[in-house]
Design a protein around this motif. Structure first.
Motif, PDB file in Angstrom:
ATOM      1  N   LEU A   3       0.841  -1.198   0.000  1.00 43.28           N
ATOM      2  CA  LEU A   3       0.000   0.000   0.000  1.00 43.28           C
ATOM      3  C   LEU A   3       0.880   1.254   0.000  1.00 43.28           C
ATOM      4  O   LEU A   3       0.626   2.209  -0.747  1.00 43.28           O
ATOM      5  CB  LEU A   3      -0.925   0.004   1.227  1.00 43.28           C
ATOM      6  N   SER A   4       1.911   1.225   0.837  1.00 45.35           N
ATOM      7  CA  SER A   4       2.828   2.362   0.910  1.00 45.35           C
ATOM      8  C   SER A   4       3.618   2.514  -0.385  1.00 45.35           C
ATOM      9  O   SER A   4       3.786   3.626  -0.900  1.00 45.35           O
ATOM     10  CB  SER A   4       3.795   2.179   2.089  1.00 45.35           C
ATOM     11  N   PHE A   5       4.091   1.397  -0.933  1.00 40.20           N
ATOM     12  CA  PHE A   5       4.916   1.415  -2.149  1.00 40.20           C
ATOM     13  C   PHE A   5       4.147   2.029  -3.314  1.00 40.20           C
ATOM     14  O   PHE A   5       4.645   2.917  -4.013  1.00 40.20           O
ATOM     15  CB  PHE A   5       5.367  -0.007  -2.487  1.00 40.20           C
ATOM     16  N   PHE A   6       2.909   1.561  -3.542  1.00 46.46           N
ATOM     17  CA  PHE A   6       2.142   2.049  -4.682  1.00 46.46           C
ATOM     18  C   PHE A   6       1.574   3.445  -4.449  1.00 46.46           C
ATOM     19  O   PHE A   6       1.344   4.188  -5.405  1.00 46.46           O
ATOM     20  CB  PHE A   6       1.026   1.062  -5.030  1.00 46.46           C
ATOM     21  N   SER A   7       1.353   3.800  -3.187  1.00 48.37           N
ATOM     22  CA  SER A   7       0.895   5.168  -2.912  1.00 48.37           C
ATOM     23  C   SER A   7       1.993   6.178  -3.215  1.00 48.37           C
ATOM     24  O   SER A   7       1.719   7.311  -3.629  1.00 48.37           O
ATOM     25  CB  SER A   7       0.439   5.297  -1.454  1.00 48.37           C
ATOM     26  N   LYS A   8       3.274   5.756  -3.024  1.00 53.44           N
ATOM     27  CA  LYS A   8       4.391   6.641  -3.322  1.00 53.44           C
ATOM     28  C   LYS A   8       4.838   6.548  -4.780  1.00 53.44           C
ATOM     29  O   LYS A   8       5.601   7.403  -5.255  1.00 53.44           O
ATOM     30  CB  LYS A   8       5.571   6.320  -2.401  1.00 53.44           C
ATOM     31  N   ASN A   9       4.374   5.500  -5.486  1.00 54.78           N
ATOM     32  CA  ASN A   9       4.714   5.320  -6.904  1.00 54.78           C
ATOM     33  C   ASN A   9       3.446   4.993  -7.698  1.00 54.78           C
ATOM     34  O   ASN A   9       3.317   3.894  -8.256  1.00 54.78           O
ATOM     35  CB  ASN A   9       5.751   4.191  -7.068  1.00 54.78           C
ATOM     36  N   PRO A  10       2.481   5.926  -7.753  1.00 51.32           N
ATOM     37  CA  PRO A  10       1.186   5.642  -8.392  1.00 51.32           C
ATOM     38  C   PRO A  10       1.287   5.335  -9.877  1.00 51.32           C
ATOM     39  O   PRO A  10       0.430   4.635 -10.430  1.00 51.32           O
ATOM     40  CB  PRO A  10       0.395   6.933  -8.156  1.00 51.32           C
ATOM     41  N   GLU A  11       2.356   5.815 -10.536  1.00 52.56           N
ATOM     42  CA  GLU A  11       2.501   5.561 -11.970  1.00 52.56           C
ATOM     43  C   GLU A  11       2.663   4.070 -12.256  1.00 52.56           C
ATOM     44  O   GLU A  11       2.252   3.588 -13.327  1.00 52.56           O
ATOM     45  CB  GLU A  11       3.677   6.350 -12.547  1.00 52.56           C
ATOM     46  N   LEU A  12       3.265   3.328 -11.329  1.00 51.46           N
ATOM     47  CA  LEU A  12       3.409   1.882 -11.516  1.00 51.46           C
ATOM     48  C   LEU A  12       2.066   1.188 -11.500  1.00 51.46           C
ATOM     49  O   LEU A  12       1.776   0.330 -12.339  1.00 51.46           O
ATOM     50  CB  LEU A  12       4.306   1.293 -10.419  1.00 51.46           C
ATOM     51  N   LEU A  13       1.217   1.533 -10.551  1.00 49.47           N
ATOM     52  CA  LEU A  13      -0.118   0.930 -10.457  1.00 49.47           C
ATOM     53  C   LEU A  13      -0.941   1.263 -11.692  1.00 49.47           C
ATOM     54  O   LEU A  13      -1.643   0.402 -12.226  1.00 49.47           O
ATOM     55  CB  LEU A  13      -0.818   1.435  -9.193  1.00 49.47           C
ATOM     56  N   GLN A  14      -0.829   2.503 -12.167  1.00 54.79           N
ATOM     57  CA  GLN A  14      -1.551   2.898 -13.376  1.00 54.79           C
ATOM     58  C   GLN A  14      -1.066   2.106 -14.577  1.00 54.79           C
ATOM     59  O   GLN A  14      -1.849   1.706 -15.438  1.00 54.79           O
ATOM     60  CB  GLN A  14      -1.366   4.397 -13.617  1.00 54.79           C
ATOM     61  N   GLY A  15       0.252   1.854 -14.629  1.00 54.80           N
ATOM     62  CA  GLY A  15       0.816   1.067 -15.726  1.00 54.80           C
ATOM     63  C   GLY A  15       0.285  -0.354 -15.738  1.00 54.80           C
ATOM     64  O   GLY A  15      -0.066  -0.893 -16.792  1.00 54.80           O
ATOM     65  N   PHE A  16       0.198  -0.987 -14.551  1.00 57.74           N
ATOM     66  CA  PHE A  16      -0.355  -2.341 -14.455  1.00 57.74           C
ATOM     67  C   PHE A  16      -1.810  -2.370 -14.907  1.00 57.74           C
ATOM     68  O   PHE A  16      -2.241  -3.261 -15.651  1.00 57.74           O
ATOM     69  CB  PHE A  16      -0.254  -2.860 -13.017  1.00 57.74           C
ATOM     70  N   GLN A  17      -2.581  -1.399 -14.456  1.00 56.57           N
ATOM     71  CA  GLN A  17      -3.999  -1.347 -14.806  1.00 56.57           C
ATOM     72  C   GLN A  17      -4.184  -1.165 -16.307  1.00 56.57           C
ATOM     73  O   GLN A  17      -5.031  -1.816 -16.924  1.00 56.57           O
ATOM     74  CB  GLN A  17      -4.689  -0.212 -14.037  1.00 56.57           C
ATOM     75  N   THR A  18      -3.375  -0.300 -16.900  1.00 58.27           N
ATOM     76  CA  THR A  18      -3.460  -0.058 -18.348  1.00 58.27           C
ATOM     77  C   THR A  18      -3.119  -1.314 -19.138  1.00 58.27           C
ATOM     78  O   THR A  18      -3.779  -1.663 -20.112  1.00 58.27           O
ATOM     79  CB  THR A  18      -2.504   1.078 -18.750  1.00 58.27           C
ATOM     80  N   THR A  19      -2.080  -2.021 -18.670  1.00 60.84           N
ATOM     81  CA  THR A  19      -1.632  -3.233 -19.374  1.00 60.84           C
ATOM     82  C   THR A  19      -2.698  -4.309 -19.380  1.00 60.84           C
ATOM     83  O   THR A  19      -3.004  -4.906 -20.419  1.00 60.84           O
ATOM     84  CB  THR A  19      -0.346  -3.778 -18.725  1.00 60.84           C
ATOM     85  N   PHE A  20      -3.287  -4.577 -18.228  1.00 61.30           N
ATOM     86  CA  PHE A  20      -4.212  -5.704 -18.112  1.00 61.30           C
ATOM     87  C   PHE A  20      -5.648  -5.372 -18.499  1.00 61.30           C
ATOM     88  O   PHE A  20      -6.483  -6.266 -18.604  1.00 61.30           O
ATOM     89  CB  PHE A  20      -4.169  -6.278 -16.691  1.00 61.30           C
TER      90      PHE A  20
END
Length: 336
Positions: A151-168
């Motif tokens: 939760l902390s990792f993705f909150s500080k790096n939201p672009e990664l979570l957005q990238g995963f969502q876009t890919t899948f």
């Protein structure tokens, strides 16, 4: 070498490296370089880091012994030293051409020990799949018991979570997969009489034999033991370096395991030595545990550089040893 072939080789080397260097620049562009250099010069126990390097080399030797088990299970018995030198050399080749080292190690063992390349490649796939499973299991363990970290990792790096969502969630990904599956089915169904297709089928059959051989392995317990030792060795290779820095030595083994896992995910990116992705994953992880960004950047720079240089040197030594130990003595011509 033809121009097209040379250009292709240059692109294989330069494009991944350029991506890694660009990411490295992006990570360090806002860092205080003077603070980082102070840490590097004054606040690092290099003797501890040098000690940790032994575990990395040891883990790679055990990886060679595990691969030897897989090759034995397919009915072939290469010289043990060839397998060890090839696995060590594998990593030096990967520092120049990402992922080519795996093909290279199969090629040299095939040449020196007269074993089918495709069968060796099949055993190699098992070797790599086991690594993927281990990283997956460790990641799942962390996800279950340290969910707050993600939760902390993705909150500080939201672009990664957005990238995963876009890919899948992209429809085009699934369209491309369906098209590829359709082309493969058509070729092997309606073009199976072509000589090229027959050669591909024969190669795939040998690869499958190499993969399937693991089920007939007589020493499965030793295989599992080697797998565990490999990853314990890699973990110590990384975690011992925590004690070389004042800001990481008190973080504990749980944080070490999390940082190690995230760095292992970074290694999966096909860039020479994981330059850039490795740094990003380690820095972002340490920052989540309240390590200052400049200190985290210094840690990543020192540890990655020394580990990469060490792996490269050991790999070059393996390549040289492979050539020397397989050199055939020239016949002595008697004087008349």
């Amino acid at each position: 070498m033809e121009f097209k072939s040379m250009l292709r080789t240059i692109l294989k080397i330069c494009l991944p490296l350029a991506f890694g260097v660009l990411l490295l620049w992006f990570l360090y562009r806002k860092m205080d370089i003077s603070v980082i250099m102070k840490v590097i010069k004054e606040d690092v126990r290099y003797d501890i880091i040098l000690f940790s390097l032994l575990f990395g080399a040891g883990a790679n030797v055990i990886r060679a012994l595990r691969w030897e088990l897989l090759i034995h299970s397919s009915g072939d018995y290469p010289k043990r030293s060839n397998v060890i030198w090839a696995v060590l050399g594998n990593y030096a080749v990967n520092l120049v051409l990402p992922r080519v080292g795996e093909v290279w190690r199969c090629g040299v063992v095939s040449r020196y020990d007269k074993i089918s390349f495709s069968k060796l490649f099949g055993t190699l796939l098992v070797d790599r799949v086991m690594d993927t499973i281990m990283v997956g299991l460790i990641t799942a363990f962390i996800f279950v018991f340290h969910f707050g970290f993600f939760l902390s990792f993705f909150s500080k790096n939201p672009e990664l979570l957005q990238g995963f969502q876009t890919t899948f969630t992209s429809l085009w990904i699934y369209v491309v997969l369906v098209i590829i599956a359709g082309v493969v089915w058509f070729v092997f169904t309606y073009m199976k009489h072509f000589s090229l297709v027959k050669k591909i089928k024969a190669t795939l059959s040998n690869v499958w034999d190499g993969i399937r051989s693991v089920w007939f392995m007589k020493e499965k317990t030793k295989f599992v033991l080697y797998t565990l030792l490999i990853w314990v060795g890699y973990f110590l290779f990384f975690y011992i370096t925590f004690y070389a820095f004042d800001f990481t030595k008190e973080l504990g083994i749980s944080v070490g395991l999390i940082a190690f896992t995230m760095s292992s995910i970074g290694v999966a990116v096909p860039v020479q030595g994981a330059i850039g992705p490795w740094h990003f994953m380690v820095i972002a992880t340490l920052v989540c545990f309240n390590v200052n960004g400049n200190d985290a950047a210094a840690f990543a720079l020192v540890v990655h550089t020394l580990q990469t240089v060490w792996t490269g040197l050991v790999g070059v030594a393996g390549i040289i040893a492979l050539s020397v130990t397989n050199r055939k003595d020239k016949p002595v011509v008697a004087n008349k």
